[in-house]
Scaffold this motif. Structure first.
Motif, PDB file in Angstrom:
ATOM      1  N   PHE B 103      26.078  -9.646 -41.327  1.00 21.71           N
ATOM      2  CA  PHE B 103      26.874 -10.991 -40.864  1.00 21.71           C
ATOM      3  C   PHE B 103      27.599 -10.653 -39.797  1.00 21.71           C
ATOM      4  O   PHE B 103      27.965  -9.402 -39.402  1.00 21.71           O
ATOM      5  CB  PHE B 103      27.608 -11.359 -42.036  1.00 21.71           C
ATOM      6  N   SER B 104      28.059 -11.786 -39.027  1.00 25.75           N
ATOM      7  CA  SER B 104      28.965 -11.377 -37.944  1.00 25.75           C
ATOM      8  C   SER B 104      30.244 -11.451 -38.390  1.00 25.75           C
ATOM      9  O   SER B 104      30.855 -12.274 -39.206  1.00 25.75           O
ATOM     10  CB  SER B 104      28.718 -12.529 -36.780  1.00 25.75           C
ATOM     11  N   PHE B 105      31.197 -10.541 -37.946  1.00 20.68           N
ATOM     12  CA  PHE B 105      32.451 -10.433 -38.672  1.00 20.68           C
ATOM     13  C   PHE B 105      33.334 -11.533 -38.277  1.00 20.68           C
ATOM     14  O   PHE B 105      33.979 -12.106 -38.966  1.00 20.68           O
ATOM     15  CB  PHE B 105      33.295  -9.042 -38.094  1.00 20.68           C
ATOM     16  N   ALA B 106      33.063 -12.064 -36.955  1.00 16.40           N
ATOM     17  CA  ALA B 106      33.994 -13.273 -36.603  1.00 16.40           C
ATOM     18  C   ALA B 106      33.713 -14.462 -37.576  1.00 16.40           C
ATOM     19  O   ALA B 106      34.420 -15.225 -37.637  1.00 16.40           O
ATOM     20  CB  ALA B 106      33.392 -13.489 -35.044  1.00 16.40           C
TER      21      ALA B 106
END
Lengths: 471, 224
Positions: B103-106
């Motif tokens: 996943f994208s941390f943002a």
């Protein structure tokens, strides 16, 4: 299109063959019958002619030409009403005739006359009078090398021709109708025989890689079609199994790769969210490198196994001094184990050779040793032993590690099976090591097994066939 | 805001903790389902980030037990399982959001913010008490149009105050929502931080926003 249909092809062949048989049979029948009928007539008229000829030359004969009919009645026992008889003198003039020839006379050609003058018998078919042709024989009567008389006997071919015509008609009607009936029957039989094949086709058409749970309804009979359906079902089952395995394998593979990918992505993203100290970047990069190496190992192992599955891994089989190989791996194991304070021992019979691929066997040993070190707590013990007898070479790697739960033991050689996934990952395993070990052992014609007590330790046993005496 | 992360893969848990802490959240981490459930039952978390494949107790089981205990803490499932059935199953079992690995941390942070906002019944990113404003996404704090620089802990404390205006916040409540479980309640750390915050927020202003409630704790309110 219709010729692609096997039932039509079958029927067509059936009709062609049956037609050939019937036609040749009919032709044979017709000609044989016709020949024998004509031959019979020839024999008959000739024998009558001979009787008349002999009586006409007999000096003691009471018969005269005018009483031919009575004479024949005496000779044959009945009055030959259908026979025409006439007697000529040597110049061809008609001497006497049978009663049925009162208004006609039998023709005589020059050629026949010439033949007769040379003493030859002539058979001929003439269309002298009436609806049907006549069969006629001309016999010269020779006495002291002189022709005295010429006897002509003829009979109508009506009966023969009628009989042959009837036969001809019967054949023309029966052969084609027999063929029609046979083709219908053949089609019916072919249909009946091929109907289950259609069913199989229908089921097979419904089956795709996503509906491999379907099966063909099996018939009770164990005939060819029954066996075909059974074979087909077996094949679908095998396909189903391998599809499931592939799906499971790729799901596992992608999951395995996803963990290091998640870590890489997350660590880098968090790292880039703000300016950091050099030491922090170094820590992130070190961890990233670890993950990249881990992914590399998974990819290598996956590639090896898929190549192995496709039969593209070729073993370089040569005599290998296994005892020496074990000693080498032992030295390496001691170094790895030392860091964890694990004590390693080796018992080696010495002079044990097998035929195999040295690199792969080394990989096998290292994998087993590596596993033992990974799952043995600090201060534990490890033992490598090699022995041989007449039947086999036995290699054991034992440890005093955490052991394997009995219910997990049957699965540990399965791909991606992990007793404890977090522990395995932290130790840098790909989840494929033991699967590769199993493949290597089996490719060498051996067996691998495990015995383990939970909490006490494990023992991996590899048995290999020894070097055959002649190598 | 205090978040519990239940994730067995240590490196994943570690970067989530680090990243979320840098977003001024207090983060507790545990690596197995049993401990995760115990922590969620005994602490008042504002959010739980939960993995599914966990040792000792499966994530789905943790989720079901939390819900059957009547806890309504928002739960975000974070897992490598990405099939439709898994996602539907996870959401239907009582989770509030579902994010698949990698996943994208943002995105994780945005989802965490959205879940917390929904819990606090806030509609926007901007919290306001009097002339004091706090942006949840940019973390910028202003009073009377002037920007105020805060440390991570001060920000976390202020955010908690501003999310709960006109309410008495005891030291226990503050410790539970702003500090992680390593906090030692016998120290006066909370009082020290509240004083730091007062100096930055209230000093030089006629109207004070942070009030001491004697014997109980603190309260943020606009009126005197």
């Amino acid at each position: 299109m219709i010729f692609r249909n096997i039932r039509f092809k079958l029927t067509l062949w059936y009709i062609i063959i049956l037609g050939l048989i019937l036609t040749s049979f009919s032709t044979f029948l017709y000609f044989t019958l016709s020949r024998s009928l004509y031959h019979g007539i020839d024999l008959k008229i000739k024998s009558i002619a001979e009787v008349i000829a002999s009586s006409s030359t007999n000096p003691y004969s009471h018969y005269s030409f005018s009483t031919i009919d009575r004479m024949l009645e005496d000779s044959f026992g009945l009055k030959p009403v259908t026979k025409f008889i006439q007697v000529l003198d040597e110049s061809g003039r008609v001497g006497s005739k049978s009663e049925n020839l009162q208004h006609f006379q039998l023709p005589i050609s020059l050629l026949t006359l010439k033949n007769a003058s040379q003493g030859k018998v002539t058979f001929e078919t003439t269309k002298a009078f009436g609806k049907y042709p006549l069969r006629m024989v001309t016999v010269p009567v020779i006495r002291r090398r002189r022709i005295i008389n010429i006897v002509q006997v003829a009979t109508s071919l009506e009966e023969v021709e009628e009989a042959l015509r009837t036969l001809w008609l019967i054949l023309w009607i029966t052969v084609p109708s027999a063929l029609v009936v046979a083709s219908l029957g053949g089609l019916f039989l072919a249909n009946k025989a091929l109907k289950p094949v259609d069913e199989i086709t229908k089921t097979a058409r419904l089956i795709t890689s996503k509906s491999l749970d379907q099966r063909i309804r099996l018939r009770k009979t164990k005939d060819e079609i029954g066996r075909l359906a059974e074979t087909f079902n077996d094949m679908i089952s095998r396909l189903d199994r391998s599809f499931k395995q592939i799906r499971q394998f790729s799901a596992n593979a992608s999951h395995e790769l996803r963990t290091p990918l998640t870590i890489l992505k997350g660590e880098i993203e968090v790292g880039l969210r703000k300016r950091r100290r050099l030491e922090e970047y170094r820590k992130i990069l070190t961890s990233n490198l670890e993950e990249v190496n881990h992914m590399g190992r998974i990819v290598d192992d996956l590639l090896f196994l898929s190549k192995a599955d496709m039969g593209e891994v070729h073993l370089q089989k040569k005599p290998v001094d296994l005892a020496q190989l074990v000693s080498e791996v032992y030295a390496q194991a001691k170094m790895i184990a030392m860091r964890k304070g694990i004590h390693v021992q080796m018992s080696n019979d010495g002079d044990v050779a097998v035929v195999g691929d040295r690199l792969r066997l080394r990989e096998l040993l290292l994998n087993l040793v590596d596993n033992a070190v990974k799952y043995t707590p600090e201060g534990g013990e490890m033992r490598i032993s090699l022995e041989r007898n007449d039947q086999q070479v036995t290699l054991r790697v034992m440890d005093t590690g955490i052991g394997i739960d009995p219910q997990d033991q049957p699965h540990i050689f399965d791909r991606f099976f992990r007793v404890d996934k977090a522990r395995s990952r932290e130790a840098g395993g790909s989840g494929l090591g033991l699967s590769i070990c199993k493949w290597i052992v089996e490719a060498h014609g051996g067996e691998i097994s495990v015995e383990s007590d939970l909490g006490k330790g494990s023992m991996f046993r590899v048995t290999l066939p020894p070097t055959p005496p002649h190598t | 805001m205090r978040i519990l992360v239940v994730e067995d893969e240590k490196k994943v848990a570690s970067f989530i903790k680090k990243g979320l802490e840098e977003e001024h959240y207090a983060v507790d981490v545990t690596h197995d389902g049993e401990e995760g459930l115990a922590l969620a039952q005994t602490n008042e978390y504002d959010l739980v980030v939960l993995d599914i494949m966990l040792p000792k107790l499966d994530g789905m089981e943790v989720l079901r037990q939390i819900r059957s205990d009547g806890l309504d803490v928002p739960i975000l499932i974070l897992t490598a399982r990405d099939s439709l059935e898994d996602i539907v199953g996870g959401l239907d079992s009582g989770s509030d959001d579902y994010l698949t690995k990698p996943f994208s941390f943002a995105e994780l942070v945005a989802r965490v913010r959205a879940l917390l906002r929904r819990r606090m019944k806030e509609k926007t990113d901007l919290l306001e008490v009097g002339d004091l404003t706090l942006s949840l996404s940019t973390h910028r704090v202003k009073r009377g149009g002037r920007e105020i620089e805060l440390t991570a802990k001060e920000y976390g404390l202020l955010e908690y105050f501003m999310r709960n205006p006109n309410r008495i916040l005891t030291r226990t409540l503050i410790a539970e929502h702003v500090w992680d479980y390593h906090f030692d309640p016998s120290t006066n750390v909370i009082d020290v931080y509240v004083n730091y915050l007062r100096k930055k927020i209230d000093q030089g202003f006629e109207k004070k926003l942070i009030h001491t409630v004697r014997g109980s704790g603190y309260m943020m309110k606009d009126e005197p």
